[in-house]
Design an enzyme around this catalytic site. Sequence first.
Site, PDB file in Angstrom:
ATOM      1  N   ARG A 145     -20.406 -10.947 -14.224  1.00 23.07           N
ATOM      2  CA  ARG A 145     -19.047 -11.458 -14.361  1.00 23.07           C
ATOM      3  C   ARG A 145     -18.201 -10.847 -13.257  1.00 23.07           C
ATOM      4  NH1 ARG A 145     -19.174  -9.886 -20.719  1.00 23.07           N
ATOM      5  NH2 ARG A 145     -20.614 -11.538 -21.375  1.00 23.07           N
ATOM      6  N   ASP A 158     -15.143  -9.958 -10.988  1.00 22.47           N
ATOM      7  CA  ASP A 158     -13.710  -9.863 -11.287  1.00 22.47           C
ATOM      8  C   ASP A 158     -12.893 -10.846 -10.458  1.00 22.47           C
ATOM      9  OD1 ASP A 158     -13.952  -7.665 -13.052  1.00 22.47           O
ATOM     10  OD2 ASP A 158     -14.065  -6.290 -11.344  1.00 22.47           O
ATOM     11  N   ARG A 172     -16.473  -0.860  -7.149  1.00 22.15           N
ATOM     12  CA  ARG A 172     -15.132  -0.649  -6.571  1.00 22.15           C
ATOM     13  C   ARG A 172     -14.641   0.781  -6.785  1.00 22.15           C
ATOM     14  NH1 ARG A 172     -12.023  -5.372  -9.363  1.00 22.15           N
ATOM     15  NH2 ARG A 172     -10.235  -4.331  -8.388  1.00 22.15           N
TER      16      ARG A 172
END
Lengths: 253, 253
Positions: free
Chosen positions: B52, B54, B206
């Site tokens: 999934r 972002d 990230r």
Amino acid sequence: MSERNIKLRLAYDGTNYVGWQRQRDQPTIQQILEEALARMTGERIVLHGAGRTDAGVHALAMIANFQTSAAIPLAAFERGLNSMLPPDIRILAAAEMPLAFHARFSASGKIYGYRFSTAPIMPPCERLYTAHFPGPCDPAAMRAAMPQLMGEHDFSSFEAAGSRPAEGRRGAVRCIQRLELVEDGERPGNFEIIVAGDGFLRHMVRNIVGTLVEVGQGRRTPEEFGQLLAARNRILAGPTAPAHGLVLQEVFY
Amino acid sequence: MSERNIKLRLAYDGTNYVGWQRQRDQPTIQQILEEALARMTGERIVLHGAGRTDAGVHALAMIANFQTSAAIPLAAFERGLNSMLPPDIRILAAAEMPLAFHARFSASGKIYGYRFSTAPIMPPCERLYTAHFPGPCDPAAMRAAMPQLMGEHDFSSFEAAGSRPAEGRRGAVRCIQRLELVEDGERPGNFEIIVAGDGFLRHMVRNIVGTLVEVGQGRRTPEEFGQLLAARNRILAGPTAPAHGLVLQEVFY
């Protein structure tokens, strides 16, 4: 206070603009910059660009100049403008110039890059900066056609359809000093055409690219380029390649 | 009619989406694809993605699968979907799979790339695909920190703040198989971090990037990474690097 002539070196993503030149009711690079400069200086600023890029064309390094009597340091122009401008327009540098300097009339040449992909499917993250000509394309045929365009020619055949005949001393005569086709070593089928010259007619680079791609696709022979130039007739050349593959890379003075 | 399980390989530009996963009232990749599949097949389609991504994260090659009883040839899925989809989502290939195949549960690993520029000014045409960390950044310091992240660890310290504790057999334990910092040879100051692993927690890449960049900027020592991992506390790690520098490059099975 004595007048100053300030040169800006700037970059932009042309995707969201109808081009460089101010237009009524539509966003242009020139307008956004002139408005930011007016806010900074409190003056009405006229910005002269080295060229008028079309809607969707990008610039890695456009040159522009304006006159002002505002006593703003150069570094403040750089920082201040970037803080006001949207992220798709960036000032790279500001410099003080003699009053005689004019971004367009003083320019001695420009270099453009035109990127295109021949892959069956256009990678989404490149679609705004790379034209898509899917299918077989022979770089050797394109390279065989290129020498005929080098040097000084009347490029009427590659001027935008519907343009008024080019005016001034040299009419539609321009000199192409460099013309190359570079294939991306890491991604076969992705190309960039580099073209440098002393000036370009409206749509000239895109019309040359569109015609060269037809040669690559086997729809024209490399030899036709000589006849095309000699004919000085826009109707004979190929289609105008899409704007978004084109990037103004450098202006020479 | 027997059920088919079809695997899609697809690419997207995440700029205009709030991420992969369907959300109420906001555009997502999954929703756009499911709607196009529903129009093609006349069925209600549930599409399973390998992950999934972002909001703002891109994919060079996402894998997804769906079940259908529509007798549509694979090539027609490819062509038909691309004709319905916006240009920022492209189907690269469709393949017939055994019914047991599941894009997420069958995946054995993923590889991500994270691009960033340390140049003082972000080039406009790269701004949607490259994060901007202006100022000095020492790649040697970043590389010195990387070995501590390699292999199997509990990555709780790099999980999204506010996430529920990772569930399932392995909790927050993941294995990083490859971690590299590559500098663009032609444009110094432009970097890509490549990271491959058997799976990633929410925001893990990230958060690792954000912390590594702090090391590059001299705001943390490379040695702190070992302590960070051991602490299993998100509060100690650096900021989450912006989504738009991240690209899902490949999913392994």
